[in-house]
Design an enzyme around this catalytic site. Structure first.
Site, PDB file in Angstrom:
ATOM      1  N   ARG A  40      14.748  13.452  21.342  1.00  0.00           N
ATOM      2  CA  ARG A  40      14.193  14.545  20.552  1.00  0.00           C
ATOM      3  C   ARG A  40      14.416  15.926  21.161  1.00  0.00           C
ATOM      4  O   ARG A  40      14.913  16.821  20.506  1.00  0.00           O
ATOM      5  CB  ARG A  40      12.678  14.364  20.370  1.00  0.00           C
ATOM      6  CG  ARG A  40      12.268  13.121  19.620  1.00  0.00           C
ATOM      7  CD  ARG A  40      10.775  13.165  19.325  1.00  0.00           C
ATOM      8  NE  ARG A  40      10.228  11.838  19.077  1.00  0.00           N
ATOM      9  CZ  ARG A  40       8.952  11.604  18.871  1.00  0.00           C
ATOM     10  NH1 ARG A  40       8.087  12.594  18.873  1.00  0.00           N
ATOM     11  NH2 ARG A  40       8.511  10.376  18.663  1.00  0.00           N
ATOM     12  N   HIS A  86      17.431   9.376  10.264  1.00  0.00           N
ATOM     13  CA  HIS A  86      16.336   9.990  11.036  1.00  0.00           C
ATOM     14  C   HIS A  86      14.992   9.709  10.364  1.00  0.00           C
ATOM     15  O   HIS A  86      14.486  10.539   9.607  1.00  0.00           O
ATOM     16  CB  HIS A  86      16.593  11.503  11.135  1.00  0.00           C
ATOM     17  CG  HIS A  86      15.798  12.183  12.211  1.00  0.00           C
ATOM     18  ND1 HIS A  86      16.063  12.027  13.560  1.00  0.00           N
ATOM     19  CD2 HIS A  86      14.750  13.039  12.136  1.00  0.00           C
ATOM     20  CE1 HIS A  86      15.214  12.762  14.248  1.00  0.00           C
ATOM     21  NE2 HIS A  86      14.406  13.380  13.416  1.00  0.00           N
ATOM     22  N   TYR A 130      13.931  24.734  -3.017  1.00  0.00           N
ATOM     23  CA  TYR A 130      14.462  26.004  -3.524  1.00  0.00           C
ATOM     24  C   TYR A 130      15.763  26.421  -2.837  1.00  0.00           C
ATOM     25  O   TYR A 130      16.597  27.083  -3.433  1.00  0.00           O
ATOM     26  CB  TYR A 130      13.430  27.128  -3.332  1.00  0.00           C
ATOM     27  CG  TYR A 130      12.138  26.900  -4.075  1.00  0.00           C
ATOM     28  CD1 TYR A 130      12.130  26.791  -5.469  1.00  0.00           C
ATOM     29  CD2 TYR A 130      10.936  26.794  -3.402  1.00  0.00           C
ATOM     30  CE1 TYR A 130      10.941  26.571  -6.148  1.00  0.00           C
ATOM     31  CE2 TYR A 130       9.744  26.582  -4.069  1.00  0.00           C
ATOM     32  CZ  TYR A 130       9.755  26.469  -5.453  1.00  0.00           C
ATOM     33  OH  TYR A 130       8.590  26.256  -6.132  1.00  0.00           O
TER      34      TYR A 130
END
Length: 769
Positions: A40, A86, A130
């Site tokens: 990570r 993921h 968006y």
């Protein structure tokens, strides 16, 4: 195995091994820590990406979202990333994707974002439904060679897909875009760098692995931030940071003065250091000009009032004119055109984050798979090893394809020479593949290729074209084999590719590297004599002039005089805590002597459970002797103790049970040091035997002490000798010990001394000046 009486996680009756809960917790935590470090938080030195970033880029390429493709909704990309590679939160993946698209966060953005992807002022990006995204051209540096056998592929989380273990980066992307992350027990903070400079450094190290540090740092003089700005850290300090892999850079904004009508002017900031935004600067100025009372205080502190007065005396207005035409444009208008421009800029830099520190911590996962802090040279060399391995694998992959094509073309030449017989064999044979292999001595691969050809292609096979392609492929095979057989040829190829990429994607440096002094808030103080009055309970005040009668000073009930220090308004008062910490207070900031003053605790941030035990006020150049009851001591200048931090700095190292004696000034002409213990032991030795420690510490042993004896007085003495004052037969008496009288007590440092022979039983020692 554990004892049967210890609690286990698995039932031993079932045949499973039992482990203790503590052992299981330890192993689980270690697994978690390794997962966070490698899976990570930390980038890899090879492609410079964290796993989530690598998966986003690979998923976008698999979706066909190249630089020339039509952008698609970010939600589609995030869905693909989560579903295939993921399995974590969608917001975490989208946040990583947003950062990869922000040109103010990354020096070379890898994603071309369409829509609102946030701003440098901290505004959040629009929701993923968006915004739209596709890859940028520079992302090709990471993805173009992916299908050429350059890297290993591993199964995804559920084994249904394959994903690359690494991306075949053509440049060290970790240094170009930097990285930031916090793992378990370690963190990384890698600043961004200029592509052309890093490429030049790679080429230079390829040609000369033993390249001197001076030449390497001439090629890479320092980081190159996305937002520009200026690095003011000296080149030698930057080199030290690159050598160690850790440090802190000083960066500041860049500005210009714009001349207006009738002699007026304004300051315009066009670039900000990393981590600073226009909104943050405006909030800081608002906090200075309209301060709030701090928690636990009844009124504004002297520092707040002083900062407010200074800012309002210089600044008339500030506004943010940033927009499409200018990413950063902060306009500062002075009170009048007569304001000193340098003072104006210096005040803004000192009181806002337009000048700040940029941490550097070059921690990454190396080619050996282990996380470690690395110097710049080692990072570049490890990446060159990775790149050499990548190009070698790519070359071998291409060579295998060329050899296969040559093999196929050789089979087609046989067909060309015997077209009719080949067609007849195929038509008449029940097993055409085996028949072709037997009749024309073909391999299975060649026979399969012939059978897959259409009859029209077979009949119209052009021998000249086959011969030309065969010749071309054999030349290509020789070149590829030369690369594999000759390391020098392979190295030259890598150099050419790095230089070509630098020419195509490189740009000019944005961050100016120019050494400069840090901005310090300066308060104009009239240099005049002043007497600092310190009470035993730590109340401070200042009275103008010298020569005051100390017996006339008044104090609160239960309080009394600790000391009166004759100094100047430009000097500093040092307070010493019982933990050996030194705190600084400017003499000019002390309240006047008309009242009782203010307690020292309102002027510093005193650690909980500690108290101030001694205070001194004097010129910065004066020397002071610090000694402890256990007999340790050293000499330091007052300037060595000064600090800008309200929390002070550690200066005197005290062992448990030890205590600091009152600091003693070392006057000009002092030659010896006289020490008296609580049991009357007296020792004199040369002052040159005492260590001078500018950084503080414990010092050296001044006097040897027996049992529960303790050092009680330390006095520097000169040619005038020593005065011993005290009570003898109910009268105050004074014994003068001339240098000749002191001869019997002279010894070496750390000796125990001998009993002092004077009339007073508990004398107070002082030098005869």
């Amino acid at each position: 195995m554990t004892d049967s009486n210890q609690p286990g996680l698995f039932d031993t009756e079932s045949g499973d091994a039992a482990i203790t809960l503590g052992r299981y917790a330890e192993q689980a935590y270690l697994d978690y820590a390794v997962s966070v470090v490698r899976g990570r938080a930390l980038p890899d030195v090879g492609d410079g990406q964290k796993p989530v970033q690598r998966r986003i880029l690979y998923a976008m390429q698999a979706m066909g979202l190249g630089p020339t493709a039509k952008p698609v909704k970010s939600a589609r990309v995030v869905g693909d990333v989560l579903g295939k590679y993921h399995p974590h939160g969608d917001q975490a993946a989208y946040d990583a994707m947003v950062r990869m698209a922000q040109d103010f966060s990354l020096r070379y953005p890898l994603i071309d974002g369409q829509g609102n992807f946030g701003s440098r002022d901290g505004d959040n990006a629009a929701a993923m439904r968006y915004t739209e995204a596709r890859l940028t051209p520079i992302a090709r540096l990471l993805l173009d060679e992916l299908e050429e056998g350059t890297v290993d592929f591993i199964p995804n989380y559920d084994g249904s897909q394959q994903e690359p273990q690494m991306l075949p980066a053509r440049l060290p992307m970790m240094l170009l875009n930097g990285a930031s992350g916090i793992a378990v027990g370690m963190a990384t903070e890698i600043p961004s760098h200029n592509l052309r400079e890093i490429a030049q450094a790679c080429v230079a190290l390829l040609k000369r692995p033993g390249l001197p540090d001076e030449e390497l740092y001439a090629l890479v003089p320092g980081p190159d931030f996305a937002g520009g700005g200026q690095i003011i850290t000296p080149a030698a300090d930057i080199a030290q940071i690159y050598n160690s892999g850790r440090g802190s850079l000083k960066a500041r904004a860049r500005w210009q003065f714009e001349e207006l009508a009738r002699g007026q002017w304004q300051l315009v900031v066009t670039e900000l250091p990393p981590g600073t935004s226009c909104q943050r600067v405006l909030e800081e100025i608002e906090e200075i000009t309209n301060p709030k009372v701090k928690a636990g205080k009844k009124a504004l502190t002297a520092e707040q009032q002083q900062a407010k007065a200074q800012m309002l005396g210089l600044l008339d207005a500030v506004r943010d004119e940033s927009g499409k035409d200018a990413a950063v444009r902060l306009v500062f208008e002075p009170k009048t055109s007569r304001v000193d421009r340098n003072e104006f800029v210096n005040t803004l830099l000192a009181q806002t984050s337009m000048e700040n520190s940029v941490p550097v911590n070059l921690v990454c996962i190396g080619t050996d798979g282990r996380p470690r802090q690395k110097p710049l040279r080692e990072i570049l060399l490890e990446w060159l090893v990775f790149r050499t391995d990548t190009v070698t694998r790519r070359t071998r992959h291409r060579l295998d394809k060329v050899i296969d094509r040559i093999h196929v073309l050789e089979g087609r030449m046989v067909v060309y020479l015997h077209v009719d017989e080949v067609i007849q064999t195929i038509r008449e044979s029940e097993e055409p593949r085996a028949a072709l292999m037997e009749r024309f001595n073909l391999t299975e691969r060649q026979a399969e290729d012939i059978l897959e050809m259409r009859l029209r292609q077979l009949a119209r096979l052009d021998g000249i074209k086959v011969e030309q392609e065969l010749s071309s492929k054999r030349d290509e095979q020789a070149k590829l084999q030369e690369l594999l057989d000759n390391p020098s040829s392979l190295k030259r190829l890598i150099v050419r590719e790095i230089e070509a990429d630098a020419k195509q994607y490189g740009d000019e440096r944005r961050t100016l590297i120019e050494e400069a002094e840090r901005a310090v808030l300066e308060t104009r103080v009239v240099d005049e004599p002043v007497t600092v009055i310190v009470s035993q309970k730590g109340w401070l005040r200042a009275r103008q002039g010298h020569g005051h009668d100390a017996t006339q000073f008044g104090f609160k009930q239960g309080d009394d005089l600790y000391g009166a220090f004759e100094c100047r308004t430009t000097d500093t008062l040092i307070a010493l805590g019982d933990n050996g910490r030194a705190y600084s207070v400017a003499v000019a900031s002390l309240p006047s002597a008309r009242g009782d003053g203010q307690p020292i605790t309102t002027m510093i941030d005193l650690a909980s459970g500690t108290r101030i035990v001694h205070m001194i006020a004097a010129s910065a150049d004066t020397r002071w002797l610090f000694a402890t009851q256990r007999g340790y001591g050293f000499i330091a200048r007052l300037a060595d103790m000064a600090t800008r931090q309200r929390g002070g700095k550690q200066f005197v190292t005290l062992e448990e049970g030890d205590a600091l004696l009152r600091p003693v000034p070392v006057f000009e002409g002092a030659q010896q040091l006289a020490l008296l213990s609580s049991k009357g032991k007296f020792l004199v030795f040369g002052l040159d035997e005492v260590k001078v420690l500018s950084g503080g510490g414990r010092g050296t042993t001044l006097m040897g002490l027996d049992g529960n004896d303790a050092l009680s007085q330390v006095v520097p003495i000169g040619a005038g000798g020593l005065r011993a004052t005290g009570i003898y037969r109910n009268k105050t008496v004074e014994d003068i010990l001339k240098p000749a009288d002191l001869g019997a007590y002279v010894g070496k440092r750390a000796r125990k001394g001998r009993q002092l022979d004077v009339r007073p039983k508990q004398p107070v020692l002082s030098p005869v000046l």
